[in-house]
Design an enzyme around this catalytic site. Structure first.
Site, PDB file in Angstrom:
ATOM      1  CG  HIS A  56      33.531  21.167  39.667  1.00 40.02           C
ATOM      2  ND1 HIS A  56      33.828  22.359  40.283  1.00 40.02           N
ATOM      3  CD2 HIS A  56      34.350  21.098  38.577  1.00 40.02           C
ATOM      4  CE1 HIS A  56      34.772  22.987  39.595  1.00 40.02           C
ATOM      5  NE2 HIS A  56      35.104  22.238  38.561  1.00 40.02           N
ATOM      6  NE  ARG A 103      40.522  23.245  30.156  1.00 40.01           N
ATOM      7  CZ  ARG A 103      39.758  23.759  29.220  1.00 40.01           C
ATOM      8  NH1 ARG A 103      38.650  24.398  29.522  1.00 40.01           N
ATOM      9  NH2 ARG A 103      40.084  23.628  27.968  1.00 40.01           N
ATOM     10  CB  THR A 104      39.180  24.676  38.093  1.00 39.77           C
ATOM     11  OG1 THR A 104      38.532  23.799  37.185  1.00 39.77           O
ATOM     12  CG2 THR A 104      38.218  25.047  39.203  1.00 39.77           C
ATOM     13  NE  ARG A 146      39.239  20.431  40.967  1.00 41.68           N
ATOM     14  CZ  ARG A 146      39.215  20.401  39.637  1.00 41.68           C
ATOM     15  NH1 ARG A 146      39.983  19.567  38.982  1.00 41.68           N
ATOM     16  NH2 ARG A 146      38.418  21.207  38.957  1.00 41.68           N
ATOM     17  CE  LYS A 179      50.789   6.917  54.542  1.00 44.47           C
ATOM     18  NZ  LYS A 179      49.780   7.094  55.569  1.00 44.47           N
TER      19      LYS A 179
END
Lengths: 312, 426
Positions: free
Chosen positions: A134, A54-55, A104, A82
């Site tokens: 956020h 969504r973001t 993000r 890693k």
């Protein structure tokens, strides 16, 4: 302002400028040709170390409506597992000429590291970092609140907002407490004591353990997503008990003032923190939140890349 | 062959010539009167060589971070003549073979006395005792046992370890960290950790273990050493235990005497350390505890890490910071300059007490004839700006980069031989 890392980066004037600009840019969405040439030739990278369709899509649409070139970089497996390190990823993006990096990351502070390293030169926009912040979510929430409850202009002075749920793990709550306060709103956090952050007494908001005490006197209630896995770590005994004590259902919605609205950052756990009849009611504004998210992110990209007046 | 430290002032007192022969102080002569190979120490302060109870030398296994040789060099430059090499190497120092290897590497480097610390449990896993007796009987003569980095959290295992080491006058040095209360913990739990969205490391996770352990030590009549005490509450518990006659000793790191959690707001992992940086009130309490003797020793917890383990996001970074070369400066700044401890008391905390706790008979001697000549000659009036690139350690993770510290280690004498002269390796 060069980056947007935290809601606390924004003064009242900054926040209002972003919201006002978002309101102007929102009109683009109503046109048949949904595109402005503003960021033509600029490159925006969506750097997602954590899944969030969504973001990412919201930022992608926002950048594209401003005619920017968009690169989606899904760096699954950060240095925590890693894979390639944050630094090497950043150096790669820098070499490709990213003007802005929307990041993000599961680690709190990762955008802060990126912005304050010499790894990249471009603007850094925090699209959610760990359990920290956020800020664009808070901006879109403020935009939505303003549209519904303040006629779409000015600040949020005197507005009463309850934020209910897993505050401890919520970056949405942290950014909203700061931003809504900056805009003059009065925030009350509601959560079981186990999901209230240590030291929350020092935050610029009030707190309550009892949702039923709070609901009759708010203008808006924002429900946070609660992960059922939290009960494994003994934050609450069962999903059912959580839902009964802190979820919103039709009965609780009925005690809200007439004009009050219900927000949720999504994705919702229907039946957990929010019942289906509330989620589908006309007072729930989730779909508008999504639309407003695009406008607000257009505004942030436009101002960071196009030129927000620099405070010296 | 006679070495003369000309004009040095033991503990800041009257200037003398310290005359050394065959590794031993043979005479404190009138300043400017002795003959031999002269080392200029005019007006400088002489202290017994520092003894570190808590050093990570990383060898074997993490030689890219530090080796016994580079760590020994850093130690000598910091005024140390003895370091205790922590057991969390790879392989873990949980057998006579590994501790003898570290001990032998220390001998070969020849710059400080390297005393290996043995693991309490096999592989630091906290499940069963390592062969403590074999390590004690080995050439390395291990007397300090620690699972440092991990807590011996099982109460029965801790009890048995405390009891078992009595047979050879050993001591268990506990890393006090209740594991369940600190799962995924990133920084001190506080208002700040909540704001930064970093999982909190509550003071109670340290204090609960110390409280349990002092009671266990009392019950079985053993001695206990508490590693890197970091909270005001821990100090209170140790003070209470000592008042009850419990045989407990405690150490504090230099960084916990000066740095506070607000540095974490930068998200710069150079400040990520275990135990975490705490509050200004904790720093205050720790300094007072060093002053009144509740805390017996200053121990560096020198923890080298390669650049890539710090040049990343906070959650991914390794915990620990360098300390050997800056320990004296921090102690001077936080304890001596404010008048909290005298030079003799500083010598107690940095040399005499740690040597006693570790049962190192060759170290921590008073600066009098007959003492083994382990000596740090320091200039408290000098100041310098810390530049990690100029440290002898193989790693660069110093939290003091760019800070100005007082005090310079001018000469270090190890068993009668200069290891550092005029601030450089001899």
């Amino acid at each position: 302002m060069k980056h947007l890392l935290s809601a606390s980066d924004l003064t009242r004037d900054d926040a209002l400028l972003i919201l006002d600009t978002a309101a102007e840019l929102a009109t683009v969405t109503d046109r048949s040709v949904k595109k402005l040439p503003t960021l033509r030739g600029r490159t925006v990278v969506n750097l997602f170390f954590e899944d969030s369709t969504r973001t990412r899509i919201s930022f992608e649409v926002a950048a594209k409506r401003l005619s920017a070139d968009v690169i989606n970089f899904a760096a699954k497996g950060s240095s925590v597992s890693k894979g390639e390190s944050l630094k090497d990823t950043a150096l790669t993006l820098e070499a490709m000429g990213a003007d802005a990096v929307v990041i993000r990351h599961s680690a709190s502070g990762a955008p802060h590291r990126l912005a304050h390293s010499d790894w990249i030169q471009g603007a850094v926009i925090n699209a959610g970092d760990g359990t920290h912040e956020h800020p664009t979510q808070a901006l879109l929430d403020a935009f939505t609140l303003r549209q519904h409850l303040r006629g779409g202009a000015g600040d949020l002075a005197g507005l009463r907002v309850a934020i209910v749920g897993d505050v401890l793990h919520s970056r949405v709550a942290r950014s909203n407490v700061t931003l809504l306060r900056t805009l003059g709103a009065e925030v009350t956090l509601v959560a079981p004591p186990t999901l209230m952050p240590y030291g929350v007494d020092g935050w610029p908001c009030s707190t309550s353990f009892d949702i039923d005490d709070v609901l009759p006197s708010v203008d808006a209630v924002m429900m946070l997503r609660v992960q059922a896995e939290r009960m494994q770590a003994a934050y609450f005994p069962s999903a059912h008990e959580y839902s009964r004590r802190y979820g919103i259902d039709a009965a609780r919605m009925a005690v809200l003032p007439e004009h009050a609205i219900v927000l949720h950052p999504g994705p919702m756990n229907r039946g957990m923190e929010i019942s289906a009849d509330v989620a589908d009611s006309p007072r729930a504004v989730m779909v508008e939140q999504v639309a407003n998210g695009v406008s607000v992110r257009m505004s942030v990209l436009y101002l960071l890349l196009g030129g927000m007046p620099d405070e010296a | 062959m006679t070495l003369v430290l000309r004009g040095a002032r033991p503990y800041g007192e009257e200037a003398v010539d310290i005359v050394i022969a065959d590794g031993v102080i043979v005479e404190l002569a009138g300043a400017g009167t002795a003959h031999g190979e002269l080392v200029d120490a005019d007006g400088l302060i002489a202290l017994p060589g520092f003894v570190d109870l808590h050093t990570h030398l990383r060898e074997p296994g993490r030689e890219e971070a530090e080796t016994v040789l580079t760590g020994s060099q850093a130690a000598a430059l910091g005024g140390f003549t003895c370091v205790h090499a922590m057991a969390n190497t790879s392989p873990v120092a949980d057998t006579a073979g590994v501790v003898e290897q570290v001990w032998r590497l220390g001998q070969e480097a020849g710059l400080v006395e390297v005393r290996p610390v043995g693991a309490v449990t096999v592989g630091l896993a906290g499940e069963r005792l390592a062969e403590l007796g074999a390590m004690a009987d080995s050439a390395a003569q291990v007397r300090v046992f620690s699972d440092d980095g991990k807590c011996v959290h099982d109460a029965v295992l801790m009890r048995r370890a405390l009891e078992y080491v009595k047979a050879f006058d050993g001591v268990v040095a506990q890393h006090a960290q209740e594991p369940r209360l600190t799962e995924h913990a990133q920084m001190n739990e506080s208002e700040l950790s909540g704001r930064l969205g970093l999982a909190g490391w509550p003071a109670v996770a340290e204090e609960a273990i110390i409280a349990r352990d002092v009671l266990l030590a009392q019950h079985v009549g053993s001695r206990l050493h508490v590693c890197h005490v970091s909270t005001a509450g821990s100090v209170e518990i140790v003070r209470w235990a000592k008042a009850r006659g419990i045989d407990v000793t405690a150490e504090v790191t230099p960084h916990h005497l000066v740095l506070t959690e607000d540095l974490v707001a930068s998200y710069d992992p150079v400040y990520k350390v275990n135990p975490p940086l705490r509050t200004a009130a904790d720093v205050e309490a720790l300094r007072a505890a060093v002053a009144d003797g509740t805390i017996d020793a200053i121990a560096t917890d020198h923890a080298p890490h390669p650049h890539e383990d710090k040049d990343c996001e906070w959650a991914a970074a390794a915990m620990g910071m360098l300390g050997l070369e800056t320990a004296f400066g921090v102690a001077l700044q936080t304890l001596v300059e404010p008048g909290l401890v005298t030079w003799r008391e500083l010598a107690q905390r940095m040399s005499v007490a740690p040597a006693r706790i570790g049962r190192v008979r060759t170290q921590g001697h008073d600066l009098v004839p007959g003492a083994i000549a382990n000596i740090a000659i320091v200039d408290p009036t000098a100041t310098y700006t810390v530049d990690p690139m100029r440290l002898a350690s193989k790693s660069r993770n110093s939290p003091y980069a760019g800070r100005t510290l007082p005090g310079r280690i001018v000469h270090t004498i190890y068993a009668g031989t200069p290891t550092v002269l005029d601030g450089a390796l001899a």
